[in-house]
Design a protein around this motif. Structure first.
Motif, PDB file in Angstrom:
ATOM      1  N   THR A   1      40.559  27.087  -2.063  1.00  0.00           N
ATOM      2  CA  THR A   1      41.783  26.467  -1.556  1.00  0.00           C
ATOM      3  C   THR A   1      41.550  25.831  -0.192  1.00  0.00           C
ATOM      4  O   THR A   1      41.995  24.706   0.076  1.00  0.00           O
ATOM      5  CB  THR A   1      42.906  27.505  -1.458  1.00  0.00           C
ATOM      6  OG1 THR A   1      43.179  28.038  -2.763  1.00  0.00           O
ATOM      7  CG2 THR A   1      44.179  26.888  -0.904  1.00  0.00           C
ATOM      8  N   VAL A   2      40.828  26.538   0.687  1.00  0.00           N
ATOM      9  CA  VAL A   2      40.507  25.983   2.006  1.00  0.00           C
ATOM     10  C   VAL A   2      39.658  24.725   1.856  1.00  0.00           C
ATOM     11  O   VAL A   2      39.889  23.713   2.535  1.00  0.00           O
ATOM     12  CB  VAL A   2      39.780  27.031   2.867  1.00  0.00           C
ATOM     13  CG1 VAL A   2      39.252  26.399   4.152  1.00  0.00           C
ATOM     14  CG2 VAL A   2      40.719  28.181   3.202  1.00  0.00           C
TER      15      VAL A   2
ATOM     16  N   TRP B   1      42.864   4.347  -3.648  1.00  0.00           N
ATOM     17  CA  TRP B   1      43.247   5.687  -4.126  1.00  0.00           C
ATOM     18  C   TRP B   1      42.752   6.732  -3.150  1.00  0.00           C
ATOM     19  O   TRP B   1      41.704   6.569  -2.528  1.00  0.00           O
ATOM     20  CB  TRP B   1      42.631   5.937  -5.502  1.00  0.00           C
ATOM     21  CG  TRP B   1      42.803   7.351  -6.007  1.00  0.00           C
ATOM     22  CD1 TRP B   1      43.861   7.847  -6.703  1.00  0.00           C
ATOM     23  CD2 TRP B   1      41.886   8.437  -5.827  1.00  0.00           C
ATOM     24  NE1 TRP B   1      43.655   9.187  -6.965  1.00  0.00           N
ATOM     25  CE2 TRP B   1      42.456   9.570  -6.445  1.00  0.00           C
ATOM     26  CE3 TRP B   1      40.639   8.556  -5.204  1.00  0.00           C
ATOM     27  CZ2 TRP B   1      41.823  10.813  -6.459  1.00  0.00           C
ATOM     28  CZ3 TRP B   1      40.002   9.796  -5.209  1.00  0.00           C
ATOM     29  CH2 TRP B   1      40.597  10.899  -5.831  1.00  0.00           C
ATOM     30  N   GLN B   2      43.530   7.793  -3.003  1.00  0.00           N
ATOM     31  CA  GLN B   2      43.103   8.966  -2.264  1.00  0.00           C
ATOM     32  C   GLN B   2      43.526  10.216  -3.009  1.00  0.00           C
ATOM     33  O   GLN B   2      44.577  10.244  -3.652  1.00  0.00           O
ATOM     34  CB  GLN B   2      43.702   8.996  -0.847  1.00  0.00           C
ATOM     35  CG  GLN B   2      42.993   8.105   0.149  1.00  0.00           C
ATOM     36  CD  GLN B   2      43.431   8.362   1.570  1.00  0.00           C
ATOM     37  OE1 GLN B   2      44.598   8.628   1.849  1.00  0.00           O
ATOM     38  NE2 GLN B   2      42.487   8.278   2.510  1.00  0.00           N
ATOM     39  N   GLY B   3      42.706  11.244  -2.925  1.00  0.00           N
ATOM     40  CA  GLY B   3      43.029  12.489  -3.609  1.00  0.00           C
ATOM     41  C   GLY B   3      42.157  13.620  -3.104  1.00  0.00           C
ATOM     42  O   GLY B   3      41.365  13.455  -2.167  1.00  0.00           O
ATOM     43  N   ALA B   4      42.310  14.778  -3.738  1.00  0.00           N
ATOM     44  CA  ALA B   4      41.584  15.981  -3.336  1.00  0.00           C
ATOM     45  C   ALA B   4      41.372  16.861  -4.565  1.00  0.00           C
ATOM     46  O   ALA B   4      42.047  16.690  -5.589  1.00  0.00           O
ATOM     47  CB  ALA B   4      42.355  16.734  -2.255  1.00  0.00           C
ATOM     48  N   PRO B   5      40.455  17.816  -4.486  1.00  0.00           N
ATOM     49  CA  PRO B   5      40.234  18.712  -5.617  1.00  0.00           C
ATOM     50  C   PRO B   5      41.445  19.592  -5.894  1.00  0.00           C
ATOM     51  O   PRO B   5      42.209  19.932  -4.985  1.00  0.00           O
ATOM     52  CB  PRO B   5      39.035  19.564  -5.172  1.00  0.00           C
ATOM     53  CG  PRO B   5      38.393  18.803  -4.065  1.00  0.00           C
ATOM     54  CD  PRO B   5      39.502  18.058  -3.390  1.00  0.00           C
ATOM     55  N   ASN B   6      41.604  19.964  -7.151  1.00  0.00           N
ATOM     56  CA  ASN B   6      42.572  20.992  -7.522  1.00  0.00           C
ATOM     57  C   ASN B   6      41.958  22.347  -7.167  1.00  0.00           C
ATOM     58  O   ASN B   6      40.865  22.676  -7.647  1.00  0.00           O
ATOM     59  CB  ASN B   6      42.862  20.906  -9.015  1.00  0.00           C
ATOM     60  CG  ASN B   6      43.793  22.002  -9.487  1.00  0.00           C
ATOM     61  OD1 ASN B   6      43.354  23.121  -9.746  1.00  0.00           O
ATOM     62  ND2 ASN B   6      45.066  21.691  -9.611  1.00  0.00           N
ATOM     63  N   PRO B   7      42.613  23.156  -6.318  1.00  0.00           N
ATOM     64  CA  PRO B   7      41.990  24.404  -5.827  1.00  0.00           C
ATOM     65  C   PRO B   7      41.552  25.358  -6.936  1.00  0.00           C
ATOM     66  O   PRO B   7      40.425  25.874  -6.898  1.00  0.00           O
ATOM     67  CB  PRO B   7      43.088  25.019  -4.952  1.00  0.00           C
ATOM     68  CG  PRO B   7      43.925  23.865  -4.516  1.00  0.00           C
ATOM     69  CD  PRO B   7      43.917  22.910  -5.674  1.00  0.00           C
ATOM     70  N   MET B   8      42.409  25.611  -7.912  1.00  0.00           N
ATOM     71  CA  MET B   8      42.050  26.556  -8.966  1.00  0.00           C
ATOM     72  C   MET B   8      40.904  26.040  -9.823  1.00  0.00           C
ATOM     73  O   MET B   8      39.991  26.777 -10.192  1.00  0.00           O
ATOM     74  CB  MET B   8      43.265  26.848  -9.832  1.00  0.00           C
ATOM     75  CG  MET B   8      43.017  27.929 -10.892  1.00  0.00           C
ATOM     76  SD  MET B   8      42.519  29.530 -10.180  1.00  0.00           S
ATOM     77  CE  MET B   8      44.057  30.031  -9.390  1.00  0.00           C
TER      78      MET B   8
END
Length: 212
Positions: free
Chosen positions: A92-93, A26-33
């Motif tokens: 977001t960055v 699995w790969q993912g990233a944080p939700n910016p908001m």
């Protein structure tokens, strides 16, 4: 012209190619908001400026009309909107520069917008993990490390459990579908930790006796 800041990565989110016996689950990233709300306390910031605006309106309302009094609170609301925009931009960055990875052997975190670093957390070094789940399905998975492994709280923030400074707990912050990710981690970690470890044995020279 397309530019990829991470084009030097042989595998997205990882500093080197995976061994032949390792693969990505699995790969993912944080939700910016969500990251802005969790890490940067966006709601608290908005509430603070709204509170200042209300106090200002209450203080000046005896001396002027309601419309004029409300206009006195407007600068605080505008300032709050500017600060909120900055926090959302920073979050977001951070989210876009982050890649969380689970393989069959480890959890990896490529983090840092200005100074990029990659953390490799083998499952055998993770003593416990906790998943905090929101009603939206977003949430955070926190890893409690065992042994002598130490991480810098400041260097890894906001990808850590808040306020655990003496013993930093790295975390997959504000990720979507956290329940599914937690199950993937649990199954992979259980399999990896329960695998038998085969140690090499040195045999005595011919004609000798092996010590019991």
């Amino acid at each position: 012209m397309h530019h990829d800041d991470f084009k030097f990565e042989p595998v997205r989110g990882l500093p080197e190619a995976l061994p032949s016996d390792e693969y990505i689950l699995w790969q993912g990233a944080p939700n910016p908001m969500r990251l802005a709300k969790d890490a940067w306390k966006l709601n608290w910031v908005l509430g603070y400026f709204a509170f200042l605006a209300i106090i200002r309106v209450i203080m000046v309302s005896p001396d002027m009309s309601l419309t004029a009094a409300m206009a006195q609170g407007l600068p605080f609301l505008l300032a709050g909107a500017v600060v909120a925009g900055l926090l959302i931009g920073v979050a977001t960055v951070q989210a876009r520069s982050t890649v969380y990875t689970l393989t069959n052997k480890r959890a990896c975190m490529r983090i840092g917008a200005a100074l990029t670093m990659t953390l490799n957390l083998p499952y055998v070094c993770i003593g416990n993990a906790e998943a905090a789940v929101r009603s939206t399905g977003l949430g955070t998975i926190t890893f409690e490390l065992i042994g002598d492994t130490r991480l810098s709280y400041l260097m890894t923030w906001p990808h850590v459990r808040p306020w655990h400074i003496r013993r930093t707990h790295p975390a997959f912050r504000s990720i979507p579908d956290v329940n599914r990710v937690a199950r993937i981690f649990a199954e992979a970690a259980e399999t990896r930790v329960s695998m038998p470890q085969v140690a090499p044995v040195s045999y005595p020279a011919a004609g000798g006796l092996a010590a019991e």
